[in-house]
Design a protein around this motif. Structure first.
Motif, PDB file in Angstrom:
ATOM      1  N   VAL A 172       3.208  17.400 -18.990  1.00  0.00           N
ATOM      2  CA  VAL A 172       4.566  17.080 -18.547  1.00  0.00           C
ATOM      3  C   VAL A 172       5.251  18.308 -17.934  1.00  0.00           C
ATOM      4  O   VAL A 172       5.860  18.238 -16.860  1.00  0.00           O
ATOM      5  CB  VAL A 172       5.405  16.499 -19.714  1.00  0.00           C
ATOM      6  N   GLU A 173       5.105  19.426 -18.585  1.00  0.00           N
ATOM      7  CA  GLU A 173       5.777  20.635 -18.116  1.00  0.00           C
ATOM      8  C   GLU A 173       5.256  21.023 -16.710  1.00  0.00           C
ATOM      9  O   GLU A 173       6.038  21.345 -15.810  1.00  0.00           O
ATOM     10  CB  GLU A 173       5.534  21.747 -19.154  1.00  0.00           C
ATOM     11  N   HIS A 176       6.460  18.462 -14.115  1.00  0.00           N
ATOM     12  CA  HIS A 176       7.907  18.626 -13.953  1.00  0.00           C
ATOM     13  C   HIS A 176       8.249  19.821 -13.062  1.00  0.00           C
ATOM     14  O   HIS A 176       9.238  19.805 -12.331  1.00  0.00           O
ATOM     15  CB  HIS A 176       8.542  18.794 -15.340  1.00  0.00           C
ATOM     16  N   ARG A 177       7.417  20.822 -13.107  1.00  0.00           N
ATOM     17  CA  ARG A 177       7.653  22.018 -12.298  1.00  0.00           C
ATOM     18  C   ARG A 177       7.577  21.684 -10.803  1.00  0.00           C
ATOM     19  O   ARG A 177       8.272  22.257  -9.985  1.00  0.00           O
ATOM     20  CB  ARG A 177       6.609  23.076 -12.657  1.00  0.00           C
ATOM     21  N   ILE A 182       9.253  11.886 -11.850  1.00  0.00           N
ATOM     22  CA  ILE A 182       8.016  11.792 -12.630  1.00  0.00           C
ATOM     23  C   ILE A 182       7.715  10.323 -12.906  1.00  0.00           C
ATOM     24  O   ILE A 182       8.565   9.593 -13.409  1.00  0.00           O
ATOM     25  CB  ILE A 182       8.172  12.554 -13.960  1.00  0.00           C
ATOM     26  N   VAL A 198       8.999  13.089 -21.707  1.00  0.00           N
ATOM     27  CA  VAL A 198       9.704  13.067 -20.415  1.00  0.00           C
ATOM     28  C   VAL A 198      11.201  12.828 -20.621  1.00  0.00           C
ATOM     29  O   VAL A 198      12.009  13.198 -19.759  1.00  0.00           O
ATOM     30  CB  VAL A 198       9.106  12.040 -19.408  1.00  0.00           C
ATOM     31  N   MET A 201      13.164  15.939 -20.386  1.00  0.00           N
ATOM     32  CA  MET A 201      13.165  16.623 -19.088  1.00  0.00           C
ATOM     33  C   MET A 201      14.428  16.299 -18.289  1.00  0.00           C
ATOM     34  O   MET A 201      15.117  15.333 -18.558  1.00  0.00           O
ATOM     35  CB  MET A 201      11.926  16.191 -18.285  1.00  0.00           C
ATOM     36  N   LYS A 203      14.453  15.881 -14.783  1.00  0.00           N
ATOM     37  CA  LYS A 203      14.261  15.113 -13.547  1.00  0.00           C
ATOM     38  C   LYS A 203      14.160  13.607 -13.807  1.00  0.00           C
ATOM     39  O   LYS A 203      13.798  13.178 -14.901  1.00  0.00           O
ATOM     40  CB  LYS A 203      13.015  15.623 -12.838  1.00  0.00           C
ATOM     41  N   ASN A 230      17.570  11.867 -21.369  1.00  0.00           N
ATOM     42  CA  ASN A 230      17.403  11.721 -19.923  1.00  0.00           C
ATOM     43  C   ASN A 230      17.813  10.299 -19.517  1.00  0.00           C
ATOM     44  O   ASN A 230      17.115   9.337 -19.807  1.00  0.00           O
ATOM     45  CB  ASN A 230      15.936  11.984 -19.545  1.00  0.00           C
TER      46      ASN A 230
END
Ligand code: PEP
Ligand code: MN
Length: 338
Positions: A172-173, A176-177, A182, A198, A201, A203, A230
């Protein structure tokens, strides 16, 4: 439970309610709407009498139970539609948003050619898989980080934000970068550890409906993401498994008005996985727009016959451009823009 504040409640009144809700052992989530502010008290509803007592506080209009099992994504908690802004592209507003690109990222040339053509035809978001959920372990599994780099490159060159799938909490990390949105694929719709991950996160998350997921189960999966903080979730209907074999899945277009009644989240439709054959993609795209979808996700490949995955359901660029022209007309006829 939800605590509905009166229209003239001040920040201080809201803060006061939040503190009390938390003191009772609930998590408080403030949802500010245009007309009123609502505070959702989330947690075990067994001692709801304590929450009910908040009705006597200053500027509290009412305290009500949330009847649906999903809370934060329900219309009870938020009456207005959610609009998600992805680097300036607004999903859930009047304008339809079309996401297009290949099933899998295969090479720089393939992604660049396909990306340029969908952009020219009017797509606003690029799609492409770098981590692929394949039925067979011997099938192409995706270019992984190399694919993410190519997506980023083509996204920057075309000015289209991109969406790509993550399959594993450990990745995920990394995803996400790079990614702007996603994607959680159909096979992972009830992978609750992944949903929680997620949910932490920043996004937006595109949550596909599962192959055998009811609408309520799908919304409960969205709830997992929202409950972690989120609230930028886009739902995507992509067909469910039925006894019908003439199409890869049965695209459930009735899910659009149902979800819209139950939830404030935007809903888009993926007619590529929904039908499995490029011949049916245009018809079902138009039907989805007529039924009120907020957007479409469509697989396009510069050479579908050579695609590493999902070639039979991928449109050639010129077919996609023709589809976009028709989509614009249907959109206009139902009071939308495209
Ligand atoms: C995809 O979008 O390429 C994909 C694998 O979709 P789904 O999860 O809907 O099968
Ligand atoms: Mn695919």
């Amino acid at each position: 439970m939800i605590i509905v504040m009166q229209g003239n409640a001040t920040e201080q009144d809201i803060e006061d309610v939040v503190k009390r809700v938390e003191k009772f052992g609930y998590a408080a989530k403030v949802l500010s709407g245009e007309l009123r502010t609502v505070i959702a008290a989330l947690g075990d509803a067994r001692d709801k009498e304590r929450l009910q007592s908040l009705e006597s506080l200053n500027h509290v209009e009412s305290v009500m139970p949330i009847l649906k099992p999903y809370k934060l994504c329900s219309r009870e908690v938020r009456a207005e539609k959610t609009i998600i802004d992805v680097n300036g592209v607004k999903i859930g507003g009047k304008k339809l948003v079309v996401m297009a690109g290949p099933c899998s990222v295969e090479s720089q040339e393939q992604l660049t050619e396909t990306g340029n053509s969908v952009k020219k035809a009017g797509a606003e978001i690029l799609r492409g898989g770098a981590f692929k959920p394949r039925t067979s372990p011997y099938s192409f599994q995706g270019m992984e980080e190399e694919g993410l780099k190519l997506l980023k490159e083509v996204s920057e060159a075309t000015g289209m934000p991109f969406v790509t799938e993550v399959m594993n909490p450990r990745e995920v990390e990394l995803v996400h970068r790079y990614a702007d949105i996603i994607q959680i694929g159909a096979r992972n719709v009830q992978n609750f550890s992944l949903l929680k991950e997620v949910g932490k996160m920043e996004k937006p998350i595109l949550l596909k409906r599962g192959l055998a997921t009811t609408i309520d189960e799908w919304l409960m999966s969205a709830e997992y993401i929202l409950s972690e903080g989120n609230d930028k979730v886009i739902l995507c209907e992509r067909g469910i498994r039925t006894f019908e074999k003439a199409t890869r899945n049965t695209l459930d277009l009735s899910a659009i008005p149902v979800v819209k009644e139950k939830s404030h989240l935007p809903v888009i439709v993926d007619p590529s996985h929904g039908t499995g054959y490029w011949q049916y993609v245009e018809t079902m795209s138009l039907a989805a727009v007529a039924a009120g979808a907020d957007g479409l996700m469509i697989e396009v490949h510069w050479k579908p016959e050579e695609a590493f995955s999902d070639g039979p359901q991928s449109l050639k660029p010129e077919k996609f451009a023709a589809l976009m022209d028709k989509v614009r007309k249907v959109a206009e006829s139902v009071g939308r823009e495209a």
